[in-house]
Write a protein that holds these residues in place. Structure first.
Motif, PDB file in Angstrom:
ATOM      1  N   ARG A  11       0.994  -1.106   0.142  1.00 50.08           N
ATOM      2  CA  ARG A  11       0.031  -0.008   0.159  1.00 50.08           C
ATOM      3  C   ARG A  11       0.918   1.181   0.012  1.00 50.08           C
ATOM      4  NH1 ARG A  11      -5.291  -0.278  -0.792  1.00 50.08           N
ATOM      5  NH2 ARG A  11      -5.568   1.291   0.382  1.00 50.08           N
ATOM      6  N   TRP A  12       2.166   0.905   0.681  1.00 45.65           N
ATOM      7  CA  TRP A  12       2.882   2.313   0.564  1.00 45.65           C
ATOM      8  C   TRP A  12       4.410   1.888   0.471  1.00 45.65           C
ATOM      9  CZ3 TRP A  12      -0.598   1.650   4.341  1.00 45.65           C
ATOM     10  CH2 TRP A  12      -0.454   0.718   5.558  1.00 45.65           C
ATOM     11  N   ASP A  13       5.534   2.536   0.460  1.00 45.49           N
ATOM     12  CA  ASP A  13       6.784   2.439   0.923  1.00 45.49           C
ATOM     13  C   ASP A  13       7.104   2.727   2.114  1.00 45.49           C
ATOM     14  OD1 ASP A  13       7.164   1.392  -1.665  1.00 45.49           O
ATOM     15  OD2 ASP A  13       8.521   2.882  -2.520  1.00 45.49           O
ATOM     16  N   ALA A  14       8.200   2.563   2.737  1.00 43.55           N
ATOM     17  CA  ALA A  14       8.824   3.081   3.776  1.00 43.55           C
ATOM     18  C   ALA A  14      10.041   3.284   3.994  1.00 43.55           C
ATOM     19  CB  ALA A  14       7.948   2.038   5.077  1.00 43.55           C
ATOM     20  N   ALA A  68      14.001   5.880  16.544  1.00 49.73           N
ATOM     21  CA  ALA A  68      13.844   6.088  15.270  1.00 49.73           C
ATOM     22  C   ALA A  68      12.252   6.163  14.894  1.00 49.73           C
ATOM     23  CB  ALA A  68      14.295   4.606  14.584  1.00 49.73           C
ATOM     24  N   MET A  69      11.861   6.691  13.707  1.00 46.79           N
ATOM     25  CA  MET A  69      10.595   6.814  13.048  1.00 46.79           C
ATOM     26  C   MET A  69      10.743   6.059  11.853  1.00 46.79           C
ATOM     27  SD  MET A  69       9.522  10.798  13.783  1.00 46.79           S
ATOM     28  CE  MET A  69       9.901  11.503  15.324  1.00 46.79           C
ATOM     29  N   ARG A  70       9.599   5.495  11.510  1.00 46.32           N
ATOM     30  CA  ARG A  70       9.324   5.041  10.087  1.00 46.32           C
ATOM     31  C   ARG A  70       8.108   5.551   9.291  1.00 46.32           C
ATOM     32  NH1 ARG A  70      11.253   1.538  13.682  1.00 46.32           N
ATOM     33  NH2 ARG A  70      12.539   0.066  12.992  1.00 46.32           N
ATOM     34  N   TRP A  71       8.479   6.221   8.386  1.00 45.14           N
ATOM     35  CA  TRP A  71       7.627   7.044   7.567  1.00 45.14           C
ATOM     36  C   TRP A  71       6.969   5.947   6.382  1.00 45.14           C
ATOM     37  CZ3 TRP A  71       6.582  12.148   8.090  1.00 45.14           C
ATOM     38  CH2 TRP A  71       7.221  12.746   9.069  1.00 45.14           C
ATOM     39  N   LEU A  72       5.470   6.440   6.282  1.00 44.22           N
ATOM     40  CA  LEU A  72       4.705   5.613   5.129  1.00 44.22           C
ATOM     41  C   LEU A  72       4.869   6.590   3.980  1.00 44.22           C
ATOM     42  CD1 LEU A  72       1.845   4.230   7.149  1.00 44.22           C
ATOM     43  CD2 LEU A  72       4.050   3.007   6.522  1.00 44.22           C
ATOM     44  N   LEU A  73       5.339   6.091   2.848  1.00 46.40           N
ATOM     45  CA  LEU A  73       5.572   6.932   1.620  1.00 46.40           C
ATOM     46  C   LEU A  73       4.524   6.494   0.394  1.00 46.40           C
ATOM     47  CD1 LEU A  73       9.249   7.724   2.060  1.00 46.40           C
ATOM     48  CD2 LEU A  73       7.195   9.288   2.457  1.00 46.40           C
ATOM     49  N   PRO A  74       4.330   7.267  -0.400  1.00 46.33           N
ATOM     50  CA  PRO A  74       3.700   6.634  -1.824  1.00 46.33           C
ATOM     51  C   PRO A  74       4.728   5.544  -2.208  1.00 46.33           C
ATOM     52  CG  PRO A  74       3.440   9.057  -1.999  1.00 46.33           C
ATOM     53  CD  PRO A  74       4.526   8.693  -0.561  1.00 46.33           C
ATOM     54  N   LEU A  75       3.867   4.662  -2.949  1.00 41.70           N
ATOM     55  CA  LEU A  75       4.497   3.441  -3.637  1.00 41.70           C
ATOM     56  C   LEU A  75       5.451   3.946  -4.680  1.00 41.70           C
ATOM     57  CD1 LEU A  75       1.695   1.161  -4.216  1.00 41.70           C
ATOM     58  CD2 LEU A  75       3.599   0.628  -2.700  1.00 41.70           C
ATOM     59  N   GLY A  76       6.627   3.226  -4.604  1.00 45.83           N
ATOM     60  CA  GLY A  76       7.615   3.456  -5.534  1.00 45.83           C
ATOM     61  C   GLY A  76       8.573   4.849  -5.423  1.00 45.83           C
ATOM     62  N   THR A  77       8.615   5.414  -4.086  1.00 48.95           N
ATOM     63  CA  THR A  77       9.391   6.444  -3.794  1.00 48.95           C
ATOM     64  C   THR A  77      10.553   6.394  -2.878  1.00 48.95           C
ATOM     65  OG1 THR A  77       7.799   7.297  -1.896  1.00 48.95           O
ATOM     66  CG2 THR A  77       7.421   8.019  -4.040  1.00 48.95           C
ATOM     67  N   ASP A 125      22.471   9.762   4.613  1.00 53.32           N
ATOM     68  CA  ASP A 125      22.905   9.540   6.202  1.00 53.32           C
ATOM     69  C   ASP A 125      21.777   9.478   7.349  1.00 53.32           C
ATOM     70  OD1 ASP A 125      25.613   9.334   5.352  1.00 53.32           O
ATOM     71  OD2 ASP A 125      25.921  11.346   5.873  1.00 53.32           O
ATOM     72  N   GLY A 126      21.564   8.506   8.094  1.00 53.88           N
ATOM     73  CA  GLY A 126      20.540   8.594   9.058  1.00 53.88           C
ATOM     74  C   GLY A 126      19.275   7.977   8.571  1.00 53.88           C
ATOM     75  N   VAL A 127      19.296   7.381   7.181  1.00 51.75           N
ATOM     76  CA  VAL A 127      17.870   6.937   6.648  1.00 51.75           C
ATOM     77  C   VAL A 127      18.231   5.762   6.052  1.00 51.75           C
ATOM     78  CG1 VAL A 127      16.040   7.225   4.743  1.00 51.75           C
ATOM     79  CG2 VAL A 127      17.449   9.351   5.945  1.00 51.75           C
ATOM     80  N   VAL A 128      17.009   4.672   6.438  1.00 50.95           N
ATOM     81  CA  VAL A 128      17.149   3.556   5.602  1.00 50.95           C
ATOM     82  C   VAL A 128      16.132   3.273   4.846  1.00 50.95           C
ATOM     83  CG1 VAL A 128      17.051   0.890   6.051  1.00 50.95           C
ATOM     84  CG2 VAL A 128      18.415   2.217   7.459  1.00 50.95           C
ATOM     85  N   ALA A 129      16.088   2.871   3.487  1.00 46.39           N
ATOM     86  CA  ALA A 129      14.954   2.628   2.574  1.00 46.39           C
ATOM     87  C   ALA A 129      14.685   1.146   2.470  1.00 46.39           C
ATOM     88  CB  ALA A 129      15.290   3.299   1.082  1.00 46.39           C
ATOM     89  N   TYR A 130      13.735   0.817   3.003  1.00 47.40           N
ATOM     90  CA  TYR A 130      13.008  -0.443   3.005  1.00 47.40           C
ATOM     91  C   TYR A 130      12.660  -1.152   1.727  1.00 47.40           C
ATOM     92  CZ  TYR A 130      12.758  -0.153   8.165  1.00 47.40           C
ATOM     93  OH  TYR A 130      12.900   0.149   9.337  1.00 47.40           O
ATOM     94  N   PRO A 131      13.222  -2.407   1.220  1.00 50.50           N
ATOM     95  CA  PRO A 131      12.798  -2.732  -0.026  1.00 50.50           C
ATOM     96  C   PRO A 131      11.337  -3.564   0.229  1.00 50.50           C
ATOM     97  CG  PRO A 131      14.108  -4.268   1.425  1.00 50.50           C
ATOM     98  CD  PRO A 131      13.998  -3.116   2.104  1.00 50.50           C
ATOM     99  N   THR A 132      10.688  -3.437  -0.914  1.00 51.77           N
ATOM    100  CA  THR A 132       9.464  -4.105  -0.966  1.00 51.77           C
ATOM    101  C   THR A 132       9.388  -5.642  -0.468  1.00 51.77           C
ATOM    102  OG1 THR A 132       8.984  -3.046  -3.123  1.00 51.77           O
ATOM    103  CG2 THR A 132       7.745  -5.176  -2.709  1.00 51.77           C
ATOM    104  N   GLY A 133       8.180  -5.570   0.292  1.00 49.44           N
ATOM    105  CA  GLY A 133       8.088  -6.690   0.991  1.00 49.44           C
ATOM    106  C   GLY A 133       8.768  -6.774   2.712  1.00 49.44           C
ATOM    107  N   TRP A 134       9.330  -5.812   3.107  1.00 50.57           N
ATOM    108  CA  TRP A 134       9.903  -5.675   4.321  1.00 50.57           C
ATOM    109  C   TRP A 134       8.892  -5.568   5.116  1.00 50.57           C
ATOM    110  CZ3 TRP A 134      15.197  -5.942   5.605  1.00 50.57           C
ATOM    111  CH2 TRP A 134      15.337  -5.496   6.920  1.00 50.57           C
ATOM    112  N   ALA A 135       8.788  -6.348   6.395  1.00 55.71           N
ATOM    113  CA  ALA A 135       7.642  -6.375   7.567  1.00 55.71           C
ATOM    114  C   ALA A 135       8.199  -5.438   8.501  1.00 55.71           C
ATOM    115  CB  ALA A 135       7.855  -7.773   7.949  1.00 55.71           C
ATOM    116  N   ILE A 136       7.471  -4.264   8.747  1.00 59.42           N
ATOM    117  CA  ILE A 136       7.400  -3.241   9.985  1.00 59.42           C
ATOM    118  C   ILE A 136       6.423  -3.886  10.766  1.00 59.42           C
ATOM    119  CG2 ILE A 136       6.991  -0.980  10.540  1.00 59.42           C
ATOM    120  CD1 ILE A 136       7.534  -0.338   7.619  1.00 59.42           C
TER     121      ILE A 136
END
Length: 145
Positions: A37-40, A73-82, A90-101
């Motif tokens: 539904r979103w990226d994170a 830490a904080m996890r942000w929900l973002l539009p798909l594909g972003t 620095d200080g940011v991790v982009a989760y791949p598709t299928g990552w469980a939060i």
């Protein structure tokens, strides 16, 4: 949006949305999967708070994000594909598709995690605006006396 409606909206990212609602009703946490539904992305707490301040100062709407006091830490929900736009920052991790939060119910803090739901309806944070806010926050934090 009511807490119940928000729970249903968030639960759509789980493999079993109805089971998710039942587990949340019992106070449990469930995995929500990125790319459904979103990226994170994950931000270090200090950077995330500075980005929140920047977004608010610029009067940009904030979407849901998940705070964790134990992980700082904080996890942000973002539009798909972003989320790829944040890779390597620095200080940011982009989760791949299928990552469980691992997510608590939207109305409770569980295991040191709690949702911040700034909007009455689910509106995801605009990726480019968050990127600019993180950039500005990193610059401010780097030059803090």
């Amino acid at each position: 949006m009511t807490p119940n409606a928000m729970a249903h909206w968030l639960a759509k990212a789980a493999t079993d949305p109805e089971g998710t609602i039942r587990l949340w009703a019992m106070g449990g946490t469930v995995p929500l999967l990125t790319g459904r539904r979103w990226d994170a992305i994950r931000l270090d707490f200090t950077l995330a708070m500075a980005a929140v301040s920047q977004l608010k100062a610029d009067a940009h709407p904030l979407g849901p994000y998940l705070m964790s006091d134990t992980e700082r830490a904080m996890r942000w929900l973002l539009p798909l594909g972003t989320s790829y736009r944040f890779a390597g920052m620095d200080g940011v991790v982009a989760y791949p598709t299928g990552w469980a939060i691992l997510a608590p119910p939207p109305t409770r803090c569980v295991g040191g995690r709690a949702w911040v739901l700034p909007q009455e309806r689910p509106v995801l944070t605009h990726a480019e605006r968050l990127l600019a806010a993180i950039d500005a926050a990193q610059h401010r934090l780097a030059h803090k006396p």
